[in-house]
Design a protein around this motif. Structure first.
Motif, PDB file in Angstrom:
ATOM      1  N   VAL A  68       2.095   3.695   5.275  1.00 61.73           N
ATOM      2  CA  VAL A  68       1.557   4.073   4.075  1.00 61.73           C
ATOM      3  C   VAL A  68       0.184   3.159   4.089  1.00 61.73           C
ATOM      4  O   VAL A  68      -0.918   3.652   3.877  1.00 61.73           O
ATOM      5  CB  VAL A  68       2.479   4.269   2.917  1.00 61.73           C
ATOM      6  N   GLY A  69       0.819   1.918   4.256  1.00 64.04           N
ATOM      7  CA  GLY A  69      -0.186   0.896   4.097  1.00 64.04           C
ATOM      8  C   GLY A  69      -1.286   0.767   5.055  1.00 64.04           C
ATOM      9  O   GLY A  69      -2.682   0.706   4.880  1.00 64.04           O
ATOM     10  N   ALA A  70      -0.839   1.125   6.332  1.00 61.59           N
ATOM     11  CA  ALA A  70      -1.624   1.189   7.448  1.00 61.59           C
ATOM     12  C   ALA A  70      -2.807   2.116   7.322  1.00 61.59           C
ATOM     13  O   ALA A  70      -3.897   2.289   7.532  1.00 61.59           O
ATOM     14  CB  ALA A  70      -1.181   1.044   8.761  1.00 61.59           C
ATOM     15  N   PHE A  71      -2.144   3.521   6.936  1.00 60.87           N
ATOM     16  CA  PHE A  71      -3.062   4.484   6.674  1.00 60.87           C
ATOM     17  C   PHE A  71      -4.369   4.218   5.419  1.00 60.87           C
ATOM     18  O   PHE A  71      -5.342   4.575   5.775  1.00 60.87           O
ATOM     19  CB  PHE A  71      -2.399   5.785   6.569  1.00 60.87           C
ATOM     20  N   SER A  72      -3.619   3.779   4.474  1.00 53.50           N
ATOM     21  CA  SER A  72      -4.315   3.551   3.435  1.00 53.50           C
ATOM     22  C   SER A  72      -5.392   2.599   3.745  1.00 53.50           C
ATOM     23  O   SER A  72      -6.730   3.260   3.008  1.00 53.50           O
ATOM     24  CB  SER A  72      -3.620   3.188   2.317  1.00 53.50           C
ATOM     25  N   VAL A  73      -5.537   1.662   4.364  1.00 53.00           N
ATOM     26  CA  VAL A  73      -6.174   0.497   4.404  1.00 53.00           C
ATOM     27  C   VAL A  73      -7.012   0.504   6.002  1.00 53.00           C
ATOM     28  O   VAL A  73      -8.120   0.390   5.911  1.00 53.00           O
ATOM     29  CB  VAL A  73      -5.429  -0.856   4.397  1.00 53.00           C
ATOM     30  N   TRP A  74      -6.467   1.132   6.866  1.00 54.41           N
ATOM     31  CA  TRP A  74      -7.054   1.003   8.224  1.00 54.41           C
ATOM     32  C   TRP A  74      -7.664   2.438   8.657  1.00 54.41           C
ATOM     33  O   TRP A  74      -8.664   2.252   9.461  1.00 54.41           O
ATOM     34  CB  TRP A  74      -6.200   0.602   9.211  1.00 54.41           C
ATOM     35  N   SER A  75      -6.978   3.439   8.344  1.00 56.69           N
ATOM     36  CA  SER A  75      -7.426   4.812   8.942  1.00 56.69           C
ATOM     37  C   SER A  75      -8.693   5.107   8.219  1.00 56.69           C
ATOM     38  O   SER A  75      -8.856   4.791   7.011  1.00 56.69           O
ATOM     39  CB  SER A  75      -6.206   5.776   8.687  1.00 56.69           C
ATOM     40  N   LYS A 100      -9.685   7.831   7.329  1.00 59.90           N
ATOM     41  CA  LYS A 100      -9.177   8.902   6.378  1.00 59.90           C
ATOM     42  C   LYS A 100      -8.481   8.326   5.160  1.00 59.90           C
ATOM     43  O   LYS A 100      -8.142   9.004   3.978  1.00 59.90           O
ATOM     44  CB  LYS A 100      -8.487   9.971   7.056  1.00 59.90           C
ATOM     45  N   GLY A 101      -8.117   7.092   5.304  1.00 60.11           N
ATOM     46  CA  GLY A 101      -7.440   6.557   4.142  1.00 60.11           C
ATOM     47  C   GLY A 101      -8.049   6.197   2.646  1.00 60.11           C
ATOM     48  O   GLY A 101      -9.419   5.964   2.687  1.00 60.11           O
ATOM     49  N   TRP A 102      -7.605   6.154   1.611  1.00 66.31           N
ATOM     50  CA  TRP A 102      -8.210   6.282   0.603  1.00 66.31           C
ATOM     51  C   TRP A 102      -8.912   4.562   0.219  1.00 66.31           C
ATOM     52  O   TRP A 102     -10.010   4.638  -0.345  1.00 66.31           O
ATOM     53  CB  TRP A 102      -7.243   6.482  -0.846  1.00 66.31           C
ATOM     54  N   LEU A 103      -8.193   3.861   0.544  1.00 61.58           N
ATOM     55  CA  LEU A 103      -8.572   2.442   0.539  1.00 61.58           C
ATOM     56  C   LEU A 103      -9.874   2.174   1.398  1.00 61.58           C
ATOM     57  O   LEU A 103     -10.742   1.438   1.145  1.00 61.58           O
ATOM     58  CB  LEU A 103      -7.440   1.312   0.579  1.00 61.58           C
ATOM     59  N   ALA A 104      -9.709   2.615   2.736  1.00 60.68           N
ATOM     60  CA  ALA A 104     -10.702   2.435   3.603  1.00 60.68           C
ATOM     61  C   ALA A 104     -11.960   3.087   3.195  1.00 60.68           C
ATOM     62  O   ALA A 104     -13.119   2.613   3.315  1.00 60.68           O
ATOM     63  CB  ALA A 104     -10.185   2.943   4.906  1.00 60.68           C
ATOM     64  N   LYS A 105     -11.969   4.251   2.575  1.00 62.52           N
ATOM     65  CA  LYS A 105     -12.893   5.091   2.024  1.00 62.52           C
ATOM     66  C   LYS A 105     -13.610   4.059   0.889  1.00 62.52           C
ATOM     67  O   LYS A 105     -14.832   4.239   0.697  1.00 62.52           O
ATOM     68  CB  LYS A 105     -12.620   6.523   1.720  1.00 62.52           C
ATOM     69  N   MET A 106     -12.907   3.768   0.047  1.00 57.24           N
ATOM     70  CA  MET A 106     -13.417   2.653  -0.842  1.00 57.24           C
ATOM     71  C   MET A 106     -14.259   1.457  -0.447  1.00 57.24           C
ATOM     72  O   MET A 106     -15.369   1.198  -1.056  1.00 57.24           O
ATOM     73  CB  MET A 106     -12.481   2.199  -1.889  1.00 57.24           C
ATOM     74  N   ILE A 121     -11.998  -4.556   2.727  1.00 53.57           N
ATOM     75  CA  ILE A 121     -12.066  -5.568   3.760  1.00 53.57           C
ATOM     76  C   ILE A 121     -10.767  -5.997   4.141  1.00 53.57           C
ATOM     77  O   ILE A 121     -10.244  -6.714   3.478  1.00 53.57           O
ATOM     78  CB  ILE A 121     -13.129  -6.281   3.845  1.00 53.57           C
ATOM     79  N   ASP A 122     -10.106  -5.517   5.343  1.00 52.25           N
ATOM     80  CA  ASP A 122      -8.748  -6.175   5.915  1.00 52.25           C
ATOM     81  C   ASP A 122      -9.118  -6.332   7.446  1.00 52.25           C
ATOM     82  O   ASP A 122      -8.549  -5.248   8.179  1.00 52.25           O
ATOM     83  CB  ASP A 122      -7.659  -5.397   5.445  1.00 52.25           C
ATOM     84  N   PHE A 123      -9.771  -7.368   7.810  1.00 53.32           N
ATOM     85  CA  PHE A 123     -10.333  -7.340   9.115  1.00 53.32           C
ATOM     86  C   PHE A 123      -9.023  -7.050  10.036  1.00 53.32           C
ATOM     87  O   PHE A 123      -9.268  -6.280  11.015  1.00 53.32           O
ATOM     88  CB  PHE A 123     -10.903  -8.598   9.424  1.00 53.32           C
ATOM     89  N   ALA A 124      -8.143  -7.615  10.077  1.00 59.51           N
ATOM     90  CA  ALA A 124      -6.617  -7.584  10.995  1.00 59.51           C
ATOM     91  C   ALA A 124      -5.419  -7.555  10.564  1.00 59.51           C
ATOM     92  O   ALA A 124      -4.646  -7.748  11.248  1.00 59.51           O
ATOM     93  CB  ALA A 124      -7.077  -8.691  11.927  1.00 59.51           C
ATOM     94  N   GLY A 125      -5.276  -7.204   9.164  1.00 57.84           N
ATOM     95  CA  GLY A 125      -4.054  -7.225   8.566  1.00 57.84           C
ATOM     96  C   GLY A 125      -3.549  -8.173   7.382  1.00 57.84           C
ATOM     97  O   GLY A 125      -2.319  -8.114   7.335  1.00 57.84           O
ATOM     98  N   GLY A 126      -4.322  -8.773   6.781  1.00 55.21           N
ATOM     99  CA  GLY A 126      -3.931  -9.560   5.866  1.00 55.21           C
ATOM    100  C   GLY A 126      -3.170  -8.899   4.757  1.00 55.21           C
ATOM    101  O   GLY A 126      -1.946  -9.532   4.090  1.00 55.21           O
ATOM    102  N   PHE A 127      -3.684  -7.792   4.349  1.00 61.35           N
ATOM    103  CA  PHE A 127      -2.981  -6.802   3.411  1.00 61.35           C
ATOM    104  C   PHE A 127      -1.707  -5.941   4.291  1.00 61.35           C
ATOM    105  O   PHE A 127      -0.524  -6.014   3.743  1.00 61.35           O
ATOM    106  CB  PHE A 127      -3.806  -5.826   2.816  1.00 61.35           C
TER     107      PHE A 127
END
Length: 481
Positions: free
Chosen positions: A157-164, A166-172, A175-181
């Motif tokens: 869930v976290g990976a899709f939201s932030v990194w995909s 198509k994820g909602w946070l990625a679309k917003m 910035i999470d370069f390599a996984g801080g979140f």
């Protein structure tokens, strides 16, 4: 075509879309990330715990890594990076067929198989980090159930939201370069939450839990440190200038944080601490992770100063003053070194992210939305900077809430099936009772028996507690193997 050297000409196994240099680096970076867990954290955990938990701690890490890989290719990868199911989650599907694995990855110029392996390194290390909060008392069979459940219902869930894309946070525009979140904030919060439900170690272990092998602990930490070159250097998915910047920023921040923590230990206690060195190193690596390729090197130094001091304060001062922190037995302080440091990194990314570097990293038409507040104030784009900072804070809140709720539900579900915590007898004895093996055995005639029947007696003592026992067993020698 005749002007192209034969080794660079496309063929069936090397299609036109594949960049051989990018593919080689991505596979190398992926393996560096995997080495952070296997054997990096296995060695770190095995040396950092009390002697009687060395095997249990190492096996928890080994199992988590292996089980996650099976979940990852079975359904996890495509839940994290595949077709959208809902705004925060992808559809489960296998990543096993060559028609899928040998096609071009969703980003970058290399096969999907390479992406699956690279992203697994991140997925695999996250539950290993969670385990650091639970060492010395969680029932192994409960851990075996926890890992696949948490991976499925929380990590993806976290990976899709932030990194995909198509994820909602990625679309917003988070910035999470390599996984801080996705990795560190998640593991810190999930580990702390699980530690609450599992309960504390034995009273004796909470009072005294010395590392059984400090040199091995430092060696494991060194593997984790150097492996971070792949962790952050592989995030751009290319052998690019951004990858180079990410690597140097990573090590500069880590070194600064380590020295800062060490100086604070010396100032307060008068002595440099090996445990402090490890904690300072980890907080620096965690803090720079969401920012590694989008900030200047001077900003990495500032982030190192902050990551070496604020988590030090929360661990050494606030941990003894706040009742919840004092109550929850977080064995390796994963909350402080990962949740606190990861949150700091995310916030500082929202402050120091450079628009030009963000453009080089994201390479998207609307790259100008990625701007740190400091640069926004400087260029008259205050509202854009405040928006970026707001998105970073929203991501923190989402990841924290996700992990508290999901981890709680998972622990309560497992508790219906098996106990989460070891029995009192198992807590007192350790590895000998839980696994029938001990890491450091009493040997006769130079032979080492790791699974002898009297483990209940032999594994109950630390090395410094053995003089009276040794005086009665003069025909034995204590071997540290």
């Amino acid at each position: 075509m005749d002007l192209i050297p034969p080794n660079l000409r496309p063929d069936e196994s090397s299609p036109e879309w594949m960049n051989k240099g990018d593919n080689a680096w991505q596979l190398t970076a992926a393996t560096l990330v995997a080495l952070q867990s296997m054997p990096g954290l296995v060695i770190l955990y095995g040396g950092m715990v009390k002697k009687k938990w060395a095997i249990n701690s190492s096996l928890m890490a080994v199992y988590a890594f292996a089980a996650t890989l099976i979940c990852w290719v079975g359904w996890g990868y495509r839940m994290a990076f595949g077709d959208k199911l809902v705004a925060f989650w992808g559809k489960p599907a296998v990543a096993l067929d060559d028609s899928f694995l040998l096609g071009q990855a969703f980003i970058g110029y290399f096969p999907t198989a390479t992406m699956v392996w690279f992203q697994f390194g991140f997925a695999g290390i996250t539950p290993v980090l969670i385990g650091g909060a639970l060492l010395g008392r969680m029932k192994f069979v409960a851990w075996m159930a926890f890992v696949p459940l948490w991976h499925t219902f929380c990590y993806t869930v976290g990976a899709f939201s932030v990194w995909s894309p198509k994820g909602w946070l990625a679309k917003m525009g988070v910035i999470d370069f390599a996984g801080g979140f996705v990795i560190h904030l998640s593991s810190g919060v999930a580990g702390f939450t699980a530690a609450y439900w599992v309960g504390p170690r034995s009273v004796k272990d909470r009072e005294r839990f010395p590392p059984n092998n400090v040199v091995m602990m430092l060696g494991g930490a060194g593997l984790v440190w150097m492996g971070w070159s792949g962790f952050n250097g592989g995030a751009p998915y290319a052998t690019s200038t951004v990858a180079s910047l990410a690597v140097i920023n990573t090590h500069v921040c880590a070194a600064t944080s380590l020295v800062t923590w060490l100086l604070l230990d010396i100032y307060v206690s008068g002595k440099p601490s090996a445990l402090g060195v490890v904690n300072g190193l980890i907080t620096g690596l965690v803090c720079i992770t969401p920012a590694a390729g989008v900030v200047q090197c001077w900003a990495a130094i500032l982030m190192g100063l902050i990551s070496g001091s604020l988590p030090w304060y929360t661990l050494t001062v606030l941990n003894n003053k706040i009742s919840l922190l004092r109550h929850v037995d977080d064995t390796f302080a994963i909350f402080h070194t990962h949740a606190v440091a990861g949150s700091l990194g995310g916030i500082l990314t929202g402050l120091f992210a450079v628009p030009k570097l963000s453009r080089l990293f994201y390479m998207v038409p609307d790259w100008d939305k990625y701007i740190g507040l400091a640069y926004a104030l400087q260029t008259g784009r205050t509202s854009a900077g405040l928006r970026q900072m707001g998105i970073q804070l929203i991501a923190i809140v989402f990841i924290v809430c996700l992990n508290i709720v999901a981890t709680t539900l998972i622990c309560l579900f497992i508790k219906l099936l098996v106990p989460l915590r070891l029995s009192e007898e198992e807590l007192q004895v350790g590895d000998g009772e839980v696994h029938g093996e001990v890491a450091y055995a009493l040997c006769n005639d130079g032979g080492t028996d790791h699974s002898f029947g009297n483990a209940k007696v032999n594994s109950m003592y630390d090395v410094d507690e053995l003089p009276s026992v040794m005086s009665k067993t003069s025909s034995y020698e204590l071997y540290r193997v």
